[in-house]
Design a protein around this motif. Structure first.
Motif, mmCIF file in Angstrom:
data_model
loop_
_atom_site.group_PDB
_atom_site.id
_atom_site.type_symbol
_atom_site.label_atom_id
_atom_site.label_comp_id
_atom_site.label_asym_id
_atom_site.label_seq_id
_atom_site.Cartn_x
_atom_site.Cartn_y
_atom_site.Cartn_z
ATOM 1 N N GLN A 1 -25.975 17.801 47.869
ATOM 2 C CA GLN A 1 -25.810 18.074 49.294
ATOM 3 C C GLN A 1 -27.185 17.914 49.935
ATOM 4 O O GLN A 1 -28.207 17.897 49.251
ATOM 5 C CB GLN A 1 -25.259 19.483 49.518
ATOM 6 C CG GLN A 1 -23.857 19.650 48.950
ATOM 7 C CD GLN A 1 -23.240 20.944 49.394
ATOM 8 O OE1 GLN A 1 -23.052 21.174 50.575
ATOM 9 N NE2 GLN A 1 -22.930 21.801 48.435
ATOM 10 N N SER A 2 -27.192 17.806 51.233
ATOM 11 C CA SER A 2 -28.458 17.657 51.934
ATOM 12 C C SER A 2 -28.349 18.268 53.324
ATOM 13 O O SER A 2 -27.404 17.955 54.047
ATOM 14 C CB SER A 2 -28.812 16.182 52.041
ATOM 15 O OG SER A 2 -29.900 15.991 52.908
ATOM 16 N N GLN B 1 -30.524 20.889 50.724
ATOM 17 C CA GLN B 1 -30.042 21.751 49.652
ATOM 18 C C GLN B 1 -31.202 22.509 49.022
ATOM 19 O O GLN B 1 -32.284 21.956 48.839
ATOM 20 C CB GLN B 1 -29.345 20.900 48.585
ATOM 21 C CG GLN B 1 -28.687 21.678 47.474
ATOM 22 C CD GLN B 1 -27.877 20.770 46.558
ATOM 23 O OE1 GLN B 1 -28.211 19.619 46.359
ATOM 24 N NE2 GLN B 1 -26.805 21.304 46.009
ATOM 25 N N ALA C 1 -26.639 25.104 50.781
ATOM 26 C CA ALA C 1 -26.767 23.861 51.534
ATOM 27 C C ALA C 1 -26.678 24.144 53.022
ATOM 28 O O ALA C 1 -26.177 25.183 53.456
ATOM 29 C CB ALA C 1 -25.693 22.866 51.111
ATOM 30 N N HIS C 2 -27.172 23.196 53.772
ATOM 31 C CA HIS C 2 -27.134 23.227 55.230
ATOM 32 C C HIS C 2 -27.696 24.551 55.763
ATOM 33 O O HIS C 2 -28.728 25.008 55.294
ATOM 34 C CB HIS C 2 -25.716 22.936 55.731
ATOM 35 C CG HIS C 2 -25.200 21.639 55.189
ATOM 36 N ND1 HIS C 2 -24.374 21.587 54.098
ATOM 37 C CD2 HIS C 2 -25.403 20.362 55.566
ATOM 38 C CE1 HIS C 2 -24.083 20.318 53.829
ATOM 39 N NE2 HIS C 2 -24.699 19.548 54.708
#
Length: 133
Positions: free
Chosen positions: A103-104, A106, A120-121
């Motif tokens: 994920q990004s 992360q 994440a986020h």
């Protein structure tokens, strides 16, 4: 209005905003060999990996907020910074080695060679860093 502030005794930007000392010392993650170093370091302390996309607006906002989480208490935490766009192969290996879905942005925390936490986020900005000291 800058001109009115200077005419009527307003403070300059430097005077009104004291410089905040950062307690975060980024360690660039730029080689696959460093993943073995991270794994070994995690046997004695928690090691964090922050995966960041320099082209993503959300990632840019989150990294700024993440940096603000650091207080003097957290200055000893090891935090590796991974630029996803320049080191995609390392990002892929992070996912494989530590068994986390990509994920990004992360944040991944590693202890004893395994991932013990990932966010994440905007969830990254809610991370209690003290739990990794």
């Amino acid at each position: 209005m800058g001109i009115f502030n200077s005419m009527f005794g307003g403070k300059s930007d430097k005077e009104s905003k004291p410089e905040k000392k950062s307690h975060l010392n980024w360690l660039p993650l730029t080689s696959l060999e460093q993943l073995e170093t991270i794994k070994n370091e995690s046997n004695t302390e928690a090691v964090l990996i922050f995966k960041h996309s320099t082209r993503c607006g959300i990632s840019s906002m989150v990294i700024k907020q993440f940096e603000k989480l650091f207080t003097e208490e957290h200055k000893g935490l090891k935090v590796y910074y991974l630029d996803l766009l320049n080191y995609r192969n390392i990002s892929d290996e992070v996912g494989y080695k530590f068994q986390v879905m990509h994920q990004s942005p992360q944040l991944i925390a590693v202890r004893n060679g395994v991932s013990v936490y990932d966010a994440a986020h905007y969830d990254i900005t809610q991370t209690n860093l003290s739990r990794f000291i």
